[in-house]
Design a protein around this motif. Sequence first.
Motif, PDB file in Angstrom:
ATOM      1  N   ASP A 278     -53.420 -19.443  17.912  1.00 29.87           N
ATOM      2  CA  ASP A 278     -53.582 -18.282  17.042  1.00 29.87           C
ATOM      3  C   ASP A 278     -54.791 -17.453  17.475  1.00 29.87           C
ATOM      4  OD1 ASP A 278     -53.218 -16.507  14.984  1.00 29.87           O
ATOM      5  OD2 ASP A 278     -54.196 -17.764  13.488  1.00 29.87           O
ATOM      6  N   PRO A 279     -54.585 -16.197  17.879  1.00 32.28           N
ATOM      7  CA  PRO A 279     -55.701 -15.390  18.372  1.00 32.28           C
ATOM      8  C   PRO A 279     -56.532 -14.723  17.284  1.00 32.28           C
ATOM      9  CG  PRO A 279     -53.678 -14.145  18.551  1.00 32.28           C
ATOM     10  CD  PRO A 279     -53.303 -15.521  18.036  1.00 32.28           C
ATOM     11  N   THR A 280     -56.178 -14.871  16.016  1.00 30.73           N
ATOM     12  CA  THR A 280     -56.882 -14.189  14.945  1.00 30.73           C
ATOM     13  C   THR A 280     -58.340 -14.629  14.874  1.00 30.73           C
ATOM     14  OG1 THR A 280     -54.822 -14.177  13.707  1.00 30.73           O
ATOM     15  CG2 THR A 280     -56.817 -13.665  12.493  1.00 30.73           C
ATOM     16  N   GLY A 281     -59.239 -13.658  14.925  1.00 35.60           N
ATOM     17  CA  GLY A 281     -60.659 -13.930  14.805  1.00 35.60           C
ATOM     18  C   GLY A 281     -61.335 -14.356  16.087  1.00 35.60           C
ATOM     19  N   LYS A 282     -60.609 -14.437  17.168  1.00 35.57           N
ATOM     20  CA  LYS A 282     -61.204 -14.813  18.448  1.00 35.57           C
ATOM     21  C   LYS A 282     -61.798 -13.577  19.107  1.00 35.57           C
ATOM     22  CE  LYS A 282     -59.613 -19.033  18.151  1.00 35.57           C
ATOM     23  NZ  LYS A 282     -59.056 -19.111  16.852  1.00 35.57           N
ATOM     24  N   PRO A 283     -62.782 -13.740  19.995  1.00 39.51           N
ATOM     25  CA  PRO A 283     -63.455 -12.582  20.602  1.00 39.51           C
ATOM     26  C   PRO A 283     -62.513 -11.666  21.386  1.00 39.51           C
ATOM     27  CG  PRO A 283     -64.675 -14.589  21.048  1.00 39.51           C
ATOM     28  CD  PRO A 283     -63.408 -14.992  20.373  1.00 39.51           C
ATOM     29  N   ASP A 284     -61.539 -12.210  22.065  1.00 37.01           N
ATOM     30  CA  ASP A 284     -60.627 -11.392  22.868  1.00 37.01           C
ATOM     31  C   ASP A 284     -59.263 -11.233  22.215  1.00 37.01           C
ATOM     32  OD1 ASP A 284     -62.513 -11.041  24.836  1.00 37.01           O
ATOM     33  OD2 ASP A 284     -61.922 -12.847  25.919  1.00 37.01           O
ATOM     34  N   SER A 285     -59.219 -11.234  20.887  1.00 37.09           N
ATOM     35  CA  SER A 285     -57.923 -11.189  20.207  1.00 37.09           C
ATOM     36  C   SER A 285     -57.188  -9.872  20.438  1.00 37.09           C
ATOM     37  CB  SER A 285     -58.106 -11.426  18.707  1.00 37.09           C
ATOM     38  OG  SER A 285     -58.891 -10.396  18.140  1.00 37.09           O
ATOM     39  N   HIS A 286     -57.914  -8.810  20.758  1.00 40.49           N
ATOM     40  CA  HIS A 286     -57.255  -7.536  21.011  1.00 40.49           C
ATOM     41  C   HIS A 286     -56.651  -7.488  22.413  1.00 40.49           C
ATOM     42  CE1 HIS A 286     -61.335  -7.084  22.566  1.00 40.49           C
ATOM     43  NE2 HIS A 286     -60.859  -6.158  23.380  1.00 40.49           N
ATOM     44  N   ARG A 287     -57.070  -8.390  23.310  1.00 38.08           N
ATOM     45  CA  ARG A 287     -56.547  -8.406  24.683  1.00 38.08           C
ATOM     46  C   ARG A 287     -55.394  -9.379  24.857  1.00 38.08           C
ATOM     47  NH1 ARG A 287     -62.101  -9.046  27.711  1.00 38.08           N
ATOM     48  NH2 ARG A 287     -63.039  -7.095  27.084  1.00 38.08           N
ATOM     49  N   TYR A 288     -55.550 -10.547  24.282  1.00 37.98           N
ATOM     50  CA  TYR A 288     -54.574 -11.607  24.505  1.00 37.98           C
ATOM     51  C   TYR A 288     -53.873 -11.955  23.204  1.00 37.98           C
ATOM     52  CZ  TYR A 288     -57.523 -12.121  28.609  1.00 37.98           C
ATOM     53  OH  TYR A 288     -58.233 -11.882  29.737  1.00 37.98           O
ATOM     54  N   GLY A 289     -52.560 -11.881  23.219  1.00 37.87           N
ATOM     55  CA  GLY A 289     -51.776 -12.240  22.054  1.00 37.87           C
ATOM     56  C   GLY A 289     -51.441 -13.723  22.058  1.00 37.87           C
ATOM     57  N   ARG A 290     -50.650 -14.110  21.103  1.00 38.13           N
ATOM     58  CA  ARG A 290     -50.258 -15.508  20.956  1.00 38.13           C
ATOM     59  C   ARG A 290     -49.443 -15.992  22.153  1.00 38.13           C
ATOM     60  NH1 ARG A 290     -50.291 -18.253  16.091  1.00 38.13           N
ATOM     61  NH2 ARG A 290     -49.260 -20.239  16.180  1.00 38.13           N
ATOM     62  N   GLY A 291     -48.552 -15.167  22.632  1.00 38.57           N
ATOM     63  CA  GLY A 291     -47.706 -15.565  23.755  1.00 38.57           C
ATOM     64  C   GLY A 291     -48.489 -15.783  25.034  1.00 38.57           C
ATOM     65  N   SER A 292     -49.426 -14.904  25.316  1.00 38.16           N
ATOM     66  CA  SER A 292     -50.205 -15.071  26.537  1.00 38.16           C
ATOM     67  C   SER A 292     -51.154 -16.269  26.418  1.00 38.16           C
ATOM     68  CB  SER A 292     -50.988 -13.807  26.863  1.00 38.16           C
ATOM     69  OG  SER A 292     -51.911 -13.517  25.845  1.00 38.16           O
ATOM     70  N   ARG A 293     -51.654 -16.549  25.225  1.00 31.09           N
ATOM     71  CA  ARG A 293     -52.475 -17.745  25.035  1.00 31.09           C
ATOM     72  C   ARG A 293     -51.655 -19.006  25.256  1.00 31.09           C
ATOM     73  NH1 ARG A 293     -57.495 -17.287  22.512  1.00 31.09           N
ATOM     74  NH2 ARG A 293     -57.968 -15.153  21.924  1.00 31.09           N
ATOM     75  N   ARG A 294     -50.400 -18.995  24.813  1.00 25.24           N
ATOM     76  CA  ARG A 294     -49.535 -20.153  25.034  1.00 25.24           C
ATOM     77  C   ARG A 294     -49.312 -20.378  26.519  1.00 25.24           C
ATOM     78  NH1 ARG A 294     -44.280 -20.004  21.577  1.00 25.24           N
ATOM     79  NH2 ARG A 294     -44.129 -22.088  22.439  1.00 25.24           N
ATOM     80  N   VAL A 295     -49.096 -19.311  27.273  1.00 30.32           N
ATOM     81  CA  VAL A 295     -48.904 -19.435  28.720  1.00 30.32           C
ATOM     82  C   VAL A 295     -50.177 -19.956  29.378  1.00 30.32           C
ATOM     83  CG1 VAL A 295     -48.501 -18.127  30.836  1.00 30.32           C
ATOM     84  CG2 VAL A 295     -47.102 -17.682  28.825  1.00 30.32           C
ATOM     85  N   GLN A 296     -51.319 -19.443  28.985  1.00 33.50           N
ATOM     86  CA  GLN A 296     -52.582 -19.884  29.575  1.00 33.50           C
ATOM     87  C   GLN A 296     -52.851 -21.358  29.291  1.00 33.50           C
ATOM     88  OE1 GLN A 296     -55.434 -17.171  27.934  1.00 33.50           O
ATOM     89  NE2 GLN A 296     -54.781 -15.467  29.224  1.00 33.50           N
ATOM     90  N   PHE A 297     -52.623 -21.793  28.059  1.00 26.39           N
ATOM     91  CA  PHE A 297     -52.838 -23.200  27.734  1.00 26.39           C
ATOM     92  C   PHE A 297     -51.829 -24.096  28.447  1.00 26.39           C
ATOM     93  CE2 PHE A 297     -55.218 -21.738  23.887  1.00 26.39           C
ATOM     94  CZ  PHE A 297     -56.407 -22.375  24.213  1.00 26.39           C
TER      95      PHE A 297
END
Length: 74
Positions: free
Chosen positions: A38-57
């Motif tokens: 969940d990108p809510t409240g993270k420093p780069d939340s405006h750059r990386y969405g949930r889908g891209s975070r899932r791919v990165q992890f």
Amino acid sequence: MNGEQITAFLQAHWEWVTLIMGIVSVAGSILNWNWMCDPTGKPDSHRYGRGSRRVQFFLLGIVLIVISIMSWVL
């Protein structure tokens, strides 16, 4: 356990720790865990969405698993 014992354990068994971290990362990305993706409240939340975070992890988990397996093979 104090800090020295934990450090000694991690240095002796880093392959297992890396493998477990990789499995948790892959499982979290596949199962879409909120605490991890969940990108809510993270420093780069405006750059990386949930889908891209899932791919990165997912990619991070694969890299950690491969490093752990390669350390046992070599």
